[in-house]
Design an enzyme around this catalytic site. Structure first.
Site, PDB file in Angstrom:
ATOM      1  N   THR A 283     -23.152 -62.348  78.966  1.00  0.00           N
ATOM      2  CA  THR A 283     -24.468 -62.988  79.030  1.00  0.00           C
ATOM      3  C   THR A 283     -24.838 -63.555  77.662  1.00  0.00           C
ATOM      4  OG1 THR A 283     -25.237 -61.723  80.920  1.00  0.00           O
ATOM      5  CG2 THR A 283     -26.939 -62.504  79.413  1.00  0.00           C
TER       6      THR A 283
ATOM      7  N   GLU B 277     -21.256 -67.776  84.889  1.00  0.00           N
ATOM      8  CA  GLU B 277     -21.110 -66.524  85.647  1.00  0.00           C
ATOM      9  C   GLU B 277     -21.046 -65.423  84.610  1.00  0.00           C
ATOM     10  OE1 GLU B 277     -20.094 -63.401  86.885  1.00  0.00           O
ATOM     11  OE2 GLU B 277     -18.069 -64.130  87.346  1.00  0.00           O
TER      12      GLU B 277
ATOM     13  N   GLY C 164     -22.940 -66.690  77.208  1.00  0.00           N
ATOM     14  CA  GLY C 164     -23.437 -67.627  78.217  1.00  0.00           C
ATOM     15  C   GLY C 164     -24.731 -68.296  77.771  1.00  0.00           C
TER      16      GLY C 164
ATOM     17  N   CYS D 225     -17.305 -57.901  86.149  1.00  0.00           N
ATOM     18  CA  CYS D 225     -18.713 -58.293  86.058  1.00  0.00           C
ATOM     19  C   CYS D 225     -19.551 -57.630  87.143  1.00  0.00           C
ATOM     20  CB  CYS D 225     -18.856 -59.807  86.085  1.00  0.00           C
ATOM     21  SG  CYS D 225     -18.036 -60.546  87.490  1.00  0.00           S
TER      22      CYS D 225
ATOM     23  N   LYS E 160      -9.663 -73.204  78.852  1.00  0.00           N
ATOM     24  CA  LYS E 160      -9.480 -72.342  77.681  1.00  0.00           C
ATOM     25  C   LYS E 160      -9.548 -70.882  78.103  1.00  0.00           C
ATOM     26  CE  LYS E 160     -11.830 -70.391  74.498  1.00  0.00           C
ATOM     27  NZ  LYS E 160     -10.956 -69.199  74.349  1.00  0.00           N
TER      28      LYS E 160
ATOM     29  N   GLU F 121     -24.896 -53.640  79.824  1.00  0.00           N
ATOM     30  CA  GLU F 121     -23.571 -53.740  80.438  1.00  0.00           C
ATOM     31  C   GLU F 121     -22.549 -53.110  79.485  1.00  0.00           C
ATOM     32  OE1 GLU F 121     -21.681 -57.651  80.847  1.00  0.00           O
ATOM     33  OE2 GLU F 121     -21.073 -57.032  82.858  1.00  0.00           O
TER      34      GLU F 121
HETATM   35  P1  ADP Z   1     -16.356 -60.825  75.760  1.00  0.00           P
HETATM   36  O1  ADP Z   1     -17.588 -60.625  74.927  1.00  0.00           O
HETATM   37  O2  ADP Z   1     -16.342 -59.993  76.964  1.00  0.00           O
HETATM   38  O3  ADP Z   1     -15.080 -60.837  74.979  1.00  0.00           O
HETATM   39  P2  ADP Z   1     -16.998 -63.573  75.771  1.00  0.00           P
HETATM   40  O4  ADP Z   1     -18.165 -63.951  76.572  1.00  0.00           O
HETATM   41  O5  ADP Z   1     -17.157 -63.456  74.296  1.00  0.00           O
HETATM   42  O6  ADP Z   1     -16.431 -62.252  76.383  1.00  0.00           O
HETATM   43  O7  ADP Z   1     -15.774 -64.542  76.007  1.00  0.00           O
HETATM   44  C1  ADP Z   1     -15.479 -65.205  77.204  1.00  0.00           C
HETATM   45  C2  ADP Z   1     -14.846 -66.530  76.870  1.00  0.00           C
HETATM   46  O8  ADP Z   1     -15.766 -67.304  76.113  1.00  0.00           O
HETATM   47  C3  ADP Z   1     -13.571 -66.471  76.029  1.00  0.00           C
HETATM   48  O9  ADP Z   1     -12.680 -67.479  76.481  1.00  0.00           O
HETATM   49  C4  ADP Z   1     -14.077 -66.775  74.639  1.00  0.00           C
HETATM   50  O10 ADP Z   1     -13.092 -67.331  73.799  1.00  0.00           O
HETATM   51  C5  ADP Z   1     -15.158 -67.803  74.946  1.00  0.00           C
HETATM   52  N1  ADP Z   1     -16.190 -67.940  73.910  1.00  0.00           N
HETATM   53  C6  ADP Z   1     -16.635 -67.000  73.048  1.00  0.00           C
HETATM   54  N2  ADP Z   1     -17.568 -67.508  72.230  1.00  0.00           N
HETATM   55  C7  ADP Z   1     -17.743 -68.811  72.570  1.00  0.00           C
HETATM   56  C8  ADP Z   1     -18.569 -69.871  72.103  1.00  0.00           C
HETATM   57  N3  ADP Z   1     -19.420 -69.693  71.098  1.00  0.00           N
HETATM   58  N4  ADP Z   1     -18.478 -71.066  72.713  1.00  0.00           N
HETATM   59  C9  ADP Z   1     -17.629 -71.268  73.720  1.00  0.00           C
HETATM   60  N5  ADP Z   1     -16.810 -70.315  74.213  1.00  0.00           N
HETATM   61  C10 ADP Z   1     -16.858 -69.093  73.656  1.00  0.00           C
END
Ligand code: ADP
Length: 503
Positions: free
Chosen positions: A256, A276, A259, A310, A201, A407
């Site tokens: 984070t 990561e 994550g 990152c 994804k 960050e």
């Molecule tokens: P940023 O905040 O830098 O946009 P994210 O950590 O939100 O980065 O997003 C990184 C990836 O995680 C993207 O593919 C996003 O769609 C996905 N993502 C965001 N929220 C969730 C969630 N609750 N569960 C699983 N994947 C997610």
């Protein structure tokens, strides 16, 4: 007025190959076929260099996600991939790497249009990096195995004992928007080499190269269902992948905050998880450096990819004796790093990926100013359509400020002075993160001392962000769980089974 505002922000024309990708019918790649979503919802795709909508992708629903998981599960359970002779898997993976390489120009342009990074950078870093991840991992397909391990308490002659390595199973691979193709290949490579099946994804902001990758995955001969690509929002399809009982492992790269949420959400089904995550990586400049080398190095550490990295070197610590020179040297790189449209051949830095990211970064710059920081470079945005932020350096900062602690994920570095090694080690480690650090000195002893005392997954010396697929990559502290790349990277996609036979 900043001199950078005189630059031209005119968009460059897209090639025919890029136009083809932009005008493809929004679809998901499930079980080797392009399929429509269950509910027809779409997400707009913007070119950050202009802020204009240039395409649309599917917003995968929970039902779509379940369909992709079912395809990956079936493909794993019947062994159509893991059951192939390793040489066949290796060969197909090498074919995929060759195909990506053959389409390098197209991938670089698509990445530039989708993410905003300069096409020249995508062509020099992202695409060759993606190819290397697949090629390097292909070699492991035939080279991972268990061992015949002599027992310890059992009588050796009466028992035959050995271990085997088996693929973990169905893997959800959730990637971010900063290096879309590179991150996809970094994740797909080891999973394929291990014999796993995949639901990839990409981030909702940048899915174009992952969709094009799916075409090549089919063309390379990877059997249907082994790699499925679904596009959509993280809180819908991403969330479903993380909680789905038929998914065995989640590999995530991103913030984070997300994550931590993923780690929690994966607990009920006790999935294998590798994360990561974010960073606030220190760049430590010792007094013996050649400033003419170190200052541009420190600038590149933060401004490459508009700081949306990152491992970005977002905290600069320069020894008091060279601080002013280093700050001046970095400020002198302003025109080199001035943001330009991603298809401008002269661009070294593009816009940020989105309005949201632009607001976030500008918000941090304003917070820094409010907290008393002084602007030594940039601190503003050119007046242009698109999400451009000028390369920025803040001085007169202290460890309590949000610009020093959090960050930012943008082209913003905070610069601080230090007097001795103990002080800089303490400050470098004064963070929730532990992803990376760079140390600039000609003295090997200082270098080793700093490398051993800084708590980070990667420490560079006299360079920054030099990533090599053979070297494990990951974070200490809140920068992550587990390692990707190298042998550690393939191990993260393997289970170890012990076999104990009574003779
Ligand atoms: P940023 O905040 O830098 O946009 P994210 O950590 O939100 O980065 O997003 C990184 C990836 O995680 C993207 O593919 C996003 O769609 C996905 N993502 C965001 N929220 C969730 C969630 N609750 N569960 C699983 N994947 C997610």
């Amino acid at each position: 007025m900043n001199e950078m505002t005189t630059l031209s922000y005119q968009q460059h024309a897209y090639s025919a190959a890029a136009q083809k990708s932009l005008s493809r019918k929004p679809a998901l790649f499930i079980n080797g076929e392009w399929v429509a979503s269950s509910h027809g919802e779409l997400i707009d795709v913007e070119d950050p260099s202009s802020g204009k909508v240039v395409s649309q992708i599917v917003d995968a629903s929970v039902a779509d996600t379940d369909r992709a998981v079912a395809a990956a599960r079936a493909a794993f359970d019947d062994g159509r991939w893991s059951g192939l002779p390793p040489i066949a898997r290796e060969k197909i993976m090498l074919r995929l790497a060759d195909l990506i390489e053959a389409h390098a120009e197209e991938f670089a342009e698509l990445e530039a249009i989708d993410n905003g990074k300069p096409k020249t950078m995508a062509g020099a870093i992202d695409v060759p990096g993606a190819v290397s991840h697949i090629r390097y991992m292909a070699g492991f397909a035939a080279k991972v195995g268990g061992e015949t391990t002599p027992p310890y308490t059992l009588p050796a002659g009466a028992f035959f004992t050995y271990t085997v390595k088996e693929p973990v199973g169905v893997c959800a691979q959730i990637v971010p928007w900063n290096f879309p193709l590179l991150m996809a290949c970094l994740k797909v490579g080891p999973a394929l080499a291990a014999g796993c099946t995949i639901i990839l994804k990409p981030a909702e902001q940048t899915s174009l190269t992952a969709l094009r990758l799916a075409d090549l995955i089919a063309e390379a001969g990877i059997p249907a269902g082994v790699v499925n690509v679904i596009t959509g929002y993280g809180h819908v399809s991403g969330d479903r992948l993380v909680k789905h009982p038929d998914v065995d492992k989640v590999a995530f790269t991103g913030s984070t905050e997300i994550g931590k949420l993923i780690n929690k959400n994966a607990t009920d089904t006790l999935k294998h998880v590798t994360l990561e995550l974010g960073g606030k990586s220190p760049v430590v400049v010792m007094p013996d450096v050649d400033v003419a080398e170190a200052a541009p190095g420190a600038a590149g550490a933060i401004f490459f990819n508009s700081g949306q990295v990152c491992v970005a070197g977002s905290r600069l610590y320069a020894h008091r004796s060279v601080f002013d020179q280093v700050v001046e040297g970095i400020a002198n790189t302003a025109s080199f790093w001035a943001p330009r449209p991603s298809l401008d051949p002269a661009a070294h830095m593009g816009p940020l990926v989105s309005q949201e990211q632009f607001d976030r970064v500008m918000g941090y710059i304003e917070a820094g100013k409010r907290d008393g920081a002084s602007v030594a470079m940039g601190g503003d945005a050119p007046s242009a359509d698109g999400y451009y932020v000028n390369p920025t350096m803040l001085v007169n900062v202290n460890p309590q400020m949000s610009v020093v602690r959090e960050e930012i994920f943008g082209p913003v570095v905070v610069a601080q002075r230090f007097d001795d090694l103990d002080e800089v080690v303490k400050e470098a480690n004064n963070t929730q993160f532990g992803l990376a650090a760079s140390v600039w000195t000609k003295d090997a002893s200082t270098l080793h001392k700093l490398a051993s005392r800084i708590k980070a997954g990667t420490v560079w010396a006299n360079c920054h962000a030099m990533i090599d697929v053979a070297l494990p990559f990951g974070g200490y502290k809140e920068s992550g769980v587990g390692r990707e790349q190298g042998r550690a990277g393939i191990e993260a996609y393997l289970e170890t089974k012990s076999v104990i036979m009574k003779l």
